[in-house]
Write an enzyme that holds these catalytic residues in place. Structure first.
Site, PDB file in Angstrom:
ATOM      1  N   THR A  10      -7.364  -2.384   9.146  1.00  7.66           N
ATOM      2  CA  THR A  10      -7.581  -2.089   7.731  1.00  7.66           C
ATOM      3  C   THR A  10      -7.814  -3.365   6.942  1.00  7.66           C
ATOM      4  O   THR A  10      -8.417  -3.323   5.878  1.00  7.66           O
ATOM      5  CB  THR A  10      -6.407  -1.313   7.105  1.00  7.66           C
ATOM      6  OG1 THR A  10      -5.184  -1.972   7.450  1.00  7.66           O
ATOM      7  CG2 THR A  10      -6.380   0.129   7.567  1.00  7.66           C
ATOM      8  N   LYS A  54      -5.332  -9.118  19.504  1.00 10.56           N
ATOM      9  CA  LYS A  54      -6.068  -9.498  18.289  1.00 10.56           C
ATOM     10  C   LYS A  54      -6.744 -10.855  18.450  1.00 10.56           C
ATOM     11  O   LYS A  54      -7.600 -11.230  17.666  1.00 10.56           O
ATOM     12  CB  LYS A  54      -5.125  -9.489  17.084  1.00 10.56           C
ATOM     13  CG  LYS A  54      -4.630  -8.085  16.700  1.00 10.56           C
ATOM     14  CD  LYS A  54      -3.653  -8.145  15.533  1.00 10.56           C
ATOM     15  CE  LYS A  54      -3.060  -6.807  15.127  1.00 10.56           C
ATOM     16  NZ  LYS A  54      -3.900  -6.009  14.222  1.00 10.56           N
ATOM     17  N   LYS A 110     -10.320  -4.421   3.621  1.00  8.56           N
ATOM     18  CA  LYS A 110      -9.932  -5.158   2.409  1.00  8.56           C
ATOM     19  C   LYS A 110     -10.858  -6.356   2.193  1.00  8.56           C
ATOM     20  O   LYS A 110     -11.276  -6.633   1.069  1.00  8.56           O
ATOM     21  CB  LYS A 110      -8.480  -5.650   2.534  1.00  8.56           C
ATOM     22  CG  LYS A 110      -7.441  -4.551   2.740  1.00  8.56           C
ATOM     23  CD  LYS A 110      -6.084  -5.158   3.153  1.00  8.56           C
ATOM     24  CE  LYS A 110      -5.152  -4.111   3.724  1.00  8.56           C
ATOM     25  NZ  LYS A 110      -3.990  -4.711   4.439  1.00  8.56           N
ATOM     26  N   LYS A 152      -3.083 -11.075  10.175  1.00  7.33           N
ATOM     27  CA  LYS A 152      -2.676  -9.801  10.797  1.00  7.33           C
ATOM     28  C   LYS A 152      -1.512 -10.127  11.715  1.00  7.33           C
ATOM     29  O   LYS A 152      -1.231 -11.288  11.965  1.00  7.33           O
ATOM     30  CB  LYS A 152      -3.830  -9.190  11.595  1.00  7.33           C
ATOM     31  CG  LYS A 152      -4.555 -10.194  12.505  1.00  7.33           C
ATOM     32  CD  LYS A 152      -5.789  -9.607  13.172  1.00  7.33           C
ATOM     33  CE  LYS A 152      -7.004  -9.520  12.290  1.00  7.33           C
ATOM     34  NZ  LYS A 152      -7.415  -8.148  12.039  1.00  7.33           N
ATOM     35  N   ARG A 153      -0.834  -9.118  12.222  1.00  8.30           N
ATOM     36  CA  ARG A 153       0.219  -9.397  13.197  1.00  8.30           C
ATOM     37  C   ARG A 153      -0.310 -10.277  14.317  1.00  8.30           C
ATOM     38  O   ARG A 153      -1.488 -10.197  14.674  1.00  8.30           O
ATOM     39  CB  ARG A 153       0.747  -8.083  13.794  1.00  8.30           C
ATOM     40  CG  ARG A 153       1.634  -7.290  12.872  1.00  8.30           C
ATOM     41  CD  ARG A 153       2.823  -8.091  12.415  1.00  8.30           C
ATOM     42  NE  ARG A 153       3.644  -8.479  13.546  1.00  8.30           N
ATOM     43  CZ  ARG A 153       4.827  -7.947  13.823  1.00  8.30           C
ATOM     44  NH1 ARG A 153       5.351  -7.037  13.045  1.00  8.30           N
ATOM     45  NH2 ARG A 153       5.509  -8.356  14.879  1.00  8.30           N
ATOM     46  N   HIS A 171      -2.033   5.825  16.782  1.00  5.92           N
ATOM     47  CA  HIS A 171      -2.455   4.527  16.238  1.00  5.92           C
ATOM     48  C   HIS A 171      -2.814   3.506  17.281  1.00  5.92           C
ATOM     49  O   HIS A 171      -3.171   2.369  16.937  1.00  5.92           O
ATOM     50  CB  HIS A 171      -1.349   3.929  15.374  1.00  5.92           C
ATOM     51  CG  HIS A 171      -1.254   4.535  14.017  1.00  5.92           C
ATOM     52  ND1 HIS A 171      -1.990   4.087  12.959  1.00  5.92           N
ATOM     53  CD2 HIS A 171      -0.523   5.580  13.562  1.00  5.92           C
ATOM     54  CE1 HIS A 171      -1.698   4.813  11.892  1.00  5.92           C
ATOM     55  NE2 HIS A 171      -0.818   5.732  12.235  1.00  5.92           N
TER      56      HIS A 171
END
Ligand SMILES: *Cc1c(COP(=O)(O)O)cnc(C)c1O
Length: 755
Positions: free
Chosen positions: A599, A498, A603, A492-493, A314
Site C-alpha cells: 500500500t 521486500k 501512497k 516498509k517492514r 494477506h
C-alpha cells in the site's frame, strides 16, 4: 462557529498566541472529541465487525479535523495566532497498535467505512506498549516499549465487560473505543478495543520488551505480537487471539440480540470480516456461544456462522500462514479445540482430500478453517488473488470457486493526500476543483500533463514537501539532506522478500562507481525506514548493513557530497506522512509473487513519486494504469519465480560468482568495512546472500542496477520527469480505499449505507 481564542482563554487563561504547541494540541483534541460526541453512531440492522489484531491508525488530529469539516477553519485561526498546524500535530503521541501494511489497511478501511456511511466497527485489542519503539544503538536495532497510553490518548470507556474463559482460569475484559467520524457525513463509527481488567504494566521494564510471558492473566494486552521464538511466547499469542475473538463474538451476539435478533437469523444482523488469520478462532467461538449458551443445535450453528464470516488473505509466505498445535488450543481454550475437531471431521466427510484438511498431524491450519467455514475469501491485489486461485489455495478454489474474489487494497486520500500534503492538495484543487475529495477521481489532471503552470506547481509542491521532510530528519535524527537531492525511498517492514538488501547492494555499487570518479549529476539521498521483528535475525542483519553503510559513506569525503543513506529511526505512520510526500522515487522491489499488494506503493504514487518496481502485488495494476513511460519495471516474473521455487532451480552461487556481483557481496566482509560494524552480523548476512538468498536478490541485481541508473539519468530531464509524476497522481484514484470498501460492501457485506 469554532472560537479557538475563547477556548484558549477558558482552558489556559491566556490568548491563543501565547500558549505552546502542546497546549494547542490539547485544545484541538478536546474540540475534536466534543464534535465527535455530537455525531450519531451509524445504525443499521446488519452491521460489519472488522476484526483485526492490528489497527495502525496513526495520529488522529488532522484526519479527524478533515473528516469533521473543521480543518480549514482551524488552520486559519491557528495561523492568525502564529501557530502551524503541522507543528501542533507533532505533539500528538502516535498510537502504536499495528505493525505494517495489514494494520494500516485496517485503519484506512475504518475511515472509508465511516465515510461511505456504512454501519461497522473495527474490533481489536488495546495493547499498552504497542509493537515496540525502535532505537538504533551501535548501528543496530534495539526494541523498547512504546508507551502511548496516557492523558491524551483518545480512548472512550464504553463501560462494557465480558468474561473470557480459558482452560484453567478466566479473565474479565474492558471495552474502550476510539471515534471514527466519516468524511463530511455527520456520523461516526468506532474502533473498539478490548483491554484486560487487571493488566499489570509493571511487568514491563523501562528499557526492554522482555517480560514474564507466563503471567497470562496480567499480561494479555501488554504487547502486539509478543516474541514467539519460545513456547511461552507462542502460547501467549494463542491466548491473545482467543481473548480478542471471544470478546468480539460476545459483543456481536449481545448487540445483535439488542437489535432484535433471535440468533437463528444472526447473519441478518452481523457480518464479520477477519483481517488475515489471527481472528480465525471467532468461527468456533461463535459456534460455542450459539450452541452452549443459547441452545442452538450444532449443525444449525455451523450453518449460521458459515453465512457470516469472511476472510481476507494477506500473504502467501508459508511461515506467515498460521498453524497452531492442537494441544496449544486445547490448553488455552479446550471447548474451542473440541469444536475445531468436530469441524475438521465434518469437513473430512465432505471432502476426502488431505490437502484441504483443517487438522494435519496434530496441527491446526487456521486459513483452512477460515476458508471451509467462512463464506468469502479474498486476496488483496489482482496478481495475489490469481496466485491464490491458481497455486497456493488451488484445491480450495476447486471446491468453492464462488467464495473467491479480489479486492485490491486502497488508502484513504484524507490522510495520504489531504492531510499529509497540503501543497499538492491545493494545487489539485486549483487545477480540477474539489469533486475528487468525494469521488477520488483525479483523472481530470490528465488534461494538464502538458500544462506548464501545473507542472511548475507540482515542482513547487514537491519542493515544499522536501523542505518539510528535511526539517523532520534534522530534528528527528540530526541529519542534513542537501536541498537539491533526488529523494529515493524504500520504507516498509524489513523483510528479506521486500529486498532492502538488494538496494543496499546497489548502494555499494554506486559507492564504488563514485569512488571511481563517476559523479552523479546531483546528490542522491536514499531513505530507508522500517522495523524488523526482534526474533528475525537476518532482518536485524540487514538493518545493521544499512546503518553501517550509512556511516561508512557519510565518513568518506570523496563520496559523501554525492550519496547519502538515511535510515529513519522508529518508522511509523507520522514518519511516513513526512517522507512519502517528499519522495521522487518509490522503491517497490519485492521478489515477484511475494508482496501480496503493498500500500505504500499507492501512497507514493498519489504524492507524485515515480515507481521503480518488480511486477508484484498492486505494482502490476499501477503499471497498467500509468503506462510504461511513467513507471520503471524490472526483474524476474512471478511465473518464473514460482517455477524456480517449484523446481528448486535457483542457485545463488551461480550469480554470486559473477565478478560484478561478487565484488558487491564481498564488500560486506572486507576487513576495513567489517571493522566499522558487527563482524558476526555482517558475515552471517554475506553468507546468507551467497549461499541461500531465499528471496533471490542476486537474481535481479544486475538488471536492477541498470534500471536505477536509467531512472537517475531520466530525472535530469526535468520536464519529462515532472510529467511522469503528474500522470502518477492523475491515475491514483483507483487506489482510494473508498473504492475498495465499496467493493467489499457490494460483493461481501451488503450493508445499507446511512444517508
Ligand atoms: C503504508 C504503511 C506500511 C505498508 O507499507 P508497504 O510498503 O506496503 O509494505 C507500513 N508501515 C507504515 C507506517 C505505513 O504507513
Amino acid at each position: 462557529m469554532i472560537n479557538l481564542e475563547e477556548r484558549s482563554q477558558v482552558a489556559f487563561g491566556k490568548p491563543l498566541a501565547q500558549i505552546g504547541d502542546a497546549q494547542v494540541c490539547r485544545l484541538l483534541q478536546d474540540l475534536v472529541r466534543e464534535h465527535c460526541q455530537t455525531l450519531p453512531i451509524m445504525e443499521g440492522k446488519r452491521r460489519l465487525y472488522y476484526v483485526s489484531a492490528e489497527f495502525l491508525i496513526g495520529r488522529l488530529l488532522i484526519n479527524d479535523l478533515i473528516n469533521l469539516g473543521l480543518y480549514d477553519e482551524v488552520r486559519e485561526q491557528l495561523a492568525q495566532a502564529g501557530h502551524d498546524l503541522a507543528a501542533v500535530d507533532d505533539q500528538e503521541v502516535e498510537p502504536s497498535l499495528g505493525n505494517g501494511g495489514l494494520g494500516r489497511l485496517a485503519a484506512c478501511f475504518m475511515d472509508s467505512v465511516a465515510t461511505l456511511g456504512l454501519p461497522g466497527d473495527g474490533v481489536g485489542l488495546n495493547y499498552h506498549y504497542g509493537l515496540f519503539h525502535q532505537r538504533f544503538v551501535d548501528n543496530q536495532q534495539t526494541a523498547l516499549p512504546d508507551e502511548w497510553l496516557g492523558e491524551q490518548d483518545c480512548l472512550e470507556d464504553e463501560g462494557k465487560s465480558f468474561e473470557v474463559q480459558f482452560g484453567d482460569f478466566s479473565v474479565v475484559s474492558h471495552l474502550y473505543s476510539i471515534d471514527v467520524p466519516g468524511y463530511h457525513n455527520g456520523k461516526r463509527n468506532r474502533l473498539r478495543l478490548f483491554d484486560l481488567e487487571g493488566v499489570d504494566d509493571s511487568l514491563v521494564p523501562d528499557d526492554s520488551i522482555d517480560f514474564d510471558k507466563t503471567k497470562v492473566a496480567k499480561n494479555l494486552t501488554l504487547f502486539l505480537y509478543p516474541d514467539d521464538s519460545d513456547e511461552d511466547g507462542r502460547l501467549l499469542r494463542v491466548y491473545q487471539q482467543y481473548f480478542m475473538v471471544s470478546n468480539a463474538a460476545q459483543l456481536i451476539v449481545s448487540e445483535a440480540v439488542e437489535r432484535g435478533s433471535n440468533l437463528h437469523d444472526l447473519p441478518d444482523y452481523a457480518v464479520v470480516q477477519i483481517n488475515d488469520t489471527h481472528p480465525t478462532m471467532i468461527i468456533p467461538e461463535l459456534i460455542r456461544i450459539l450452541t452452549q449458551e443459547h441452545g442452538i443445535d450444532f449443525e444449525e450453528a455451523v450453518g449460521i456462522v458459515r453465512h457470516m464470516v469472511a476472510y481476507t488473505n494477506h500473504t502467501i509466505l508459508a511461515e506467515a500462514l498460521e498453524k497452531w498445535p492442537l494441544e496449544y488450543l486445547a490448553k488455552v481454550a479446550p471447548k474451542i479445540a473440541k469444536i475445531i475437531e468436530l469441524l475438521d471431521q465434518m469437513q473430512r466427510e465432505e471432502h476426502d482430500d488431505p490437502a484441504v484438511a483443517i487438522i494435519k498431524d496434530g496441527t491446526v491450519h487456521m486459513a483452512h478453517l477460515a476458508i471451509h467455514y467462512g463464506f468469502s475469501v479474498n486476496g488483496v491485489a489482482a496478481l495475489h488473488t490469481k496466485i491464490l486461485e491458481e497455486t497456493e489455495l488451488h484445491p480450495f478454489y476447486e471446491l468453492y470457486p464462488e467464495k473467491f474474489s479480489n479486492k485490491t487494497n486502497g488508502i484513504t486520500f484524507r490522510r495520504w493526500l489531504m492531510g499529509c500534503n497540503p501543497d499538492l492538495t491545493s494545487l489539485v484543487d486549483k487545477t480540477i476543483g474539489t469533486d475528487w475529495h468525494r469521488t477520488a477521481d483525479l483523472t481530470p489532471l490528465m488534461a494538464h500533463v502538458d500544462d506548464d503552470e501545473v507542472l511548475d506547481g507540482l515542482v513547487e509542491a514537491k519542493g515544499k514537501a522536501k523542505a518539510r521532510m528535511r526539517e523532520f530528519l534534522l530534528t528527528h535524527q540530526g541529519v542534513t539532506v542537501p536541498e537539491d537531492a533526488i529523494i529515493d525511498v524504500q520504507v516498509k517492514r524489513i523483510h528479506e522478500y521486500k529486498r532492502q538488501q538488494m538496494l543496499a547492494l546497489y548502494l555499494i555499487w554506486k559507492y564504488l562507481d563514485i569512488k571511481n570518479g563517476n559523479k552523479p549529476a546531483r546528490p542522491i539521498t536514499v531513505v530507508f525506514g522500517g522495523k524488523a521483528a526482534p526474533a528475525y535475525t537476518i532482518a536485524q542483519d540487514i538493518i545493521h548493513l544499512i546503518l553501517t553503510l550509512s556511516s561508512w559513506i557519510a565518513n568518506d569525503p570523496d563520496v559523501a557530497p554525492y550519496l547519502q543513506v538515511i535510515m529513519i529511526e522508529n518508522y511509523n505512520v507520522s514518519a511516513a506522512e513526512r517522507v512519502i510526500p517528499a519522495a521522487d522515487i518509490s522503491e517497490q522491489i519485492s521478489l515477484a509473487s511475494k508482496e501480496a499488494s503493498g500500500t505504500s506503493n499507492m501512497k507514493f504514487m498519489l504524492n507524485g513519486a515515480v515507481t521503480l518496481c518488480t511486477l508484484d502485488g498492486a505494482n502490476v495494476e499501477i503499471a497498467d494504469l500509468v503506462g510504461e513511460d511513467n513507471i520503471y519495471t524490472f526483474g524476474t516474473s512471478s511465473r518464473e519465480v514460482e517455477r524456480l521455487y517449484a523446481e528448486g532451480a535457483y542457485d545463488p552461487q551461480a550469480y554470486y560468482h559473477k565478478p560484478g556481483i561478487k565484488l558487491l557481496v564481498d564488500f560486506i566482509t572486507n576487513p576495513a568495512f567489517m571493522a566499522t560494524g558487527n563482524e558476526e552480523r555482517l558475515r552471517r548476512l554475506h553468507d546468507d546472500m551467497a549461499h541461500k538468498d531465499w528471496f533471490m536478490a542476486l537474481l535481479d541485481l544486475e538488471e536492477y542496477i541498470q534500471v536505477k541508473e536509467r531512472v537517475y539519468a531520466d530525472y535530469e530531464d526535468r520536464g519529462a520527469w515532472v510529467r511522469k509524476a503528474l500522470v502518477n497522481v492523475a491515475q491514483a484514484g483507483t487506489f482510494s480505499s473508498d473504492r475498495t470498501i465499496a467493493q467489499y460492501n457490494e460483493d461481501i457485506w451488503h450493508l445499507v449505507p446511512q444517508k
